[in-house]
Enzyme design. Structure first.
Site, PDB file in Angstrom:
ATOM      1  N   HIS A  82      38.451  37.354  50.404  1.00  0.00           N
ATOM      2  CA  HIS A  82      38.145  38.784  50.208  1.00  0.00           C
ATOM      3  C   HIS A  82      37.357  39.262  51.422  1.00  0.00           C
ATOM      4  CE1 HIS A  82      39.254  39.067  45.849  1.00  0.00           C
ATOM      5  NE2 HIS A  82      39.085  37.755  45.946  1.00  0.00           N
ATOM      6  N   GLN A 113      40.370  45.565  41.941  1.00  0.00           N
ATOM      7  CA  GLN A 113      39.223  44.808  41.404  1.00  0.00           C
ATOM      8  C   GLN A 113      38.777  45.293  40.025  1.00  0.00           C
ATOM      9  OE1 GLN A 113      36.853  42.060  42.806  1.00  0.00           O
ATOM     10  NE2 GLN A 113      36.992  42.214  40.590  1.00  0.00           N
ATOM     11  N   HIS A 120      45.194  37.777  40.828  1.00  0.00           N
ATOM     12  CA  HIS A 120      44.063  37.068  40.218  1.00  0.00           C
ATOM     13  C   HIS A 120      44.431  36.898  38.752  1.00  0.00           C
ATOM     14  CE1 HIS A 120      41.920  38.123  43.844  1.00  0.00           C
ATOM     15  NE2 HIS A 120      40.814  37.545  43.415  1.00  0.00           N
ATOM     16  N   ASP A 148      37.950  32.102  49.330  1.00  0.00           N
ATOM     17  CA  ASP A 148      37.688  33.173  48.365  1.00  0.00           C
ATOM     18  C   ASP A 148      36.579  34.115  48.814  1.00  0.00           C
ATOM     19  OD1 ASP A 148      38.198  34.682  46.139  1.00  0.00           O
ATOM     20  OD2 ASP A 148      37.277  33.324  44.706  1.00  0.00           O
ATOM     21  N   HIS A 180      43.363  32.427  50.314  1.00  0.00           N
ATOM     22  CA  HIS A 180      42.772  33.409  49.385  1.00  0.00           C
ATOM     23  C   HIS A 180      41.359  33.759  49.839  1.00  0.00           C
ATOM     24  CE1 HIS A 180      42.452  35.091  45.140  1.00  0.00           C
ATOM     25  NE2 HIS A 180      41.234  35.256  45.643  1.00  0.00           N
ATOM     26  N   GLU A 224      41.413  34.304  35.450  1.00  0.00           N
ATOM     27  CA  GLU A 224      40.171  33.770  36.022  1.00  0.00           C
ATOM     28  C   GLU A 224      39.056  33.993  35.009  1.00  0.00           C
ATOM     29  OE1 GLU A 224      38.793  35.498  39.700  1.00  0.00           O
ATOM     30  OE2 GLU A 224      37.478  33.800  40.111  1.00  0.00           O
TER      31      GLU A 224
HETATM   32 ZN   LIG Z   1      39.555  36.115  44.599  1.00  0.00          ZN
END
Ligand SMILES: [Zn+2]
Length: 434
Positions: A74, A169, A227, A326, A72, A230
């Site tokens: 970005h 996002q 996601h 991440d 995971h 979270e």
């Molecule tokens: Zn993430």
């Protein structure tokens, strides 16, 4: 190419491994055992390069393991920290606001994203990673980040495999045309369908976004990685709905839930019910220990909750858990370099997993379990016929690799050498007794 005297994780003794045309072609018990390498642990006093001739490496009892998987990441956010401003509160939601400003203020530039992402991949690869599952923000009418990362994926394919998740996002329904941008990103080459249901404008909208995610995944025959939950909120329960849909739509084993920090707040009665649903749906998990230890638990009274998904409970519940970095220097997290042994260290500590059982096979969390999430298990690992993507770690066991945060001394991707590194050597001063 040959690698001599390598220790493999699932087999006793040392082995000689042959590689040709990018694949493992033979794995046999070691023919020549130098000194006591068969029984002694690899150690830093075995100095010098492992390369003993043009295409022969001598592992001298060290482990040969598959290249690490970062489950995971970005990549499109990497190395953007401070643009346009630093995250003063440290929270997830300030980071999302900063990113929205980053986009609105024109910081999104294809060449810059490519350069930052390539640097991030190089950092990960230098730590032994060969496989990266990256989320890429598609809440942008121009899909600039997606175009950038698709090009990067192609440019690095000789030395690192990148899988791209279409990630909304700013929400699928909370962002104008979010749903059509998601679909367009799949047409342009994204590999996996993402989502962020806890960020949609309401519970109903979040549930509707999960429906849409499953519809897209079915239509384009894609895996899902969302996601999910979270947020420091025990009432956030989209995970349960995802498991429900996975069974209803016969998508067992095709769904990954990332982060799921709300699980840290679930009471045991609900958790017991949930675990059996997750097992039935074969939901996979991508957990990000360093990131969520940093992002969660702000603004509460003592005792301060740390907001980490219960890794041990998930594993003991029979579920597949992989770990991820991440972020690398972005609004969410100010540091990070894809050092998966470091991520693993945090994960085992926060998961109360420093016992022999877990230490003994802890590399699973950054190797085979990640490969399972990515859907590449059928070609991942050290076995005859598989692509030769592997590393030599300066350690004889999983536990020692974690304990000493061992160096990667050789990395191969599809049979090609990505890098070699000499073992570290310390020359003690005369005041130190031997
Ligand atoms: Zn993430």
């Amino acid at each position: 190419m040959r690698i001599l005297n390598a220790r493999l994780r699932e087999t006793d003794g040392l082995h000689d491994v042959e590689v040709s045309n990018g694949r493992f072609t033979s794995i046999t018990p070691a023919a020549s055992i130098p000194g006591d390498a068969a029984t002694a642990p690899a150690s830093n006093d075995l100095d010098g390069s492992l390369r003993i001739s043009v295409d022969v490496f001598d592992a001298r009892g060290r482990m040969l393991v598959p290249q690490f998987v970062d489950a995971h990441l970005h990549l499109d956010y990497a190395n953007t920290v401070g643009k346009p401003r630093l995250n003063e509160s440290g929270t997830l939601f300030e980071a999302i606001d900063i990113w929205a400003d980053h986009k609105a203020m024109g910081f999104v530039n294809k060449d810059l994203i490519k350069q930052n992402a390539t640097n991030a991949i190089r950092a990960e690869v230098s730590n032994g990673v060969g496989f990266i599952r990256t989320h890429v923000d598609v809440t942008d009418p121009n899909l600039t980040a997606l175009e950038a990362i698709l090009e990067v994926k192609d440019e690095v394919r000789e030395w690192c495999e990148v899988q791209i998740i279409s990630f909304p996002q700013n929400g699928i329904f909370a962002y104008p045309n979010g749903n059509s941008l998601m679909e367009e990103s799949l047409r342009r080459g994204a590999d996996v369908v993402g989502g962020i249901p806890h960020f949609e404008r309401s519970l109903t909208s979040g549930l509707r976004s999960v429906d849409w995610i499953f519809e897209l995944a079915e239509k384009y025959d894609k895996l899902i990685d969302v996601h999910c939950d979270e947020i420091d909120d025990e009432s956030s329960r989209f995970l349960e709905y995802m498991a429900d849909l996975a069974v209803e739509r016969s998508m067992q084993g095709r769904v990954t839930a990332s982060h799921v920090v709300a699980m840290a707040y679930y009471k045991s009665g609900y958790m017991a019910k949930l675990l059996s649903k997750l097992r039935e749906a074969d939901v996979r998990f991508a957990i990000n220990p360093t990131e969520n230890l940093h992002l969660q638990g702000w603004g509460t009274d003592a005792p301060i909750p740390r907001g980490m998904a219960p890794i041990r409970t998930l594993i003991e519940g029979g579920l597949n858990v992989a770990l991820g970095q991440d972020s690398i220097a972005d609004p969410w997290y100010p540091i990070g370099e894809g050092d998966m042994l470091r991520i693993l260290d945090f994960g085992l500590h926060v998961g109360h997993m420093l016992n022999e059982q877990y230490l003994g096979n802890c590399l699973d969390l950054i190797t085979v379990n990640g490969a399972k999430n990515m859907g590449i298990s059928d070609r991942y690992g050290i076995a005859v016929g598989n692509p030769a993507s592997a590393i030599i770690l300066d350690a004889p066991t999983d536990k020692e690799a974690l304990w000493h945060q061992s160096d990667v001394l050789l990395s191969l991707h599809n049979g090609s050498v990505v890098f070699e590194r000499e073992p570290q050597r310390t020359t003690w001063g005369s005041a130190v007794q031997s």
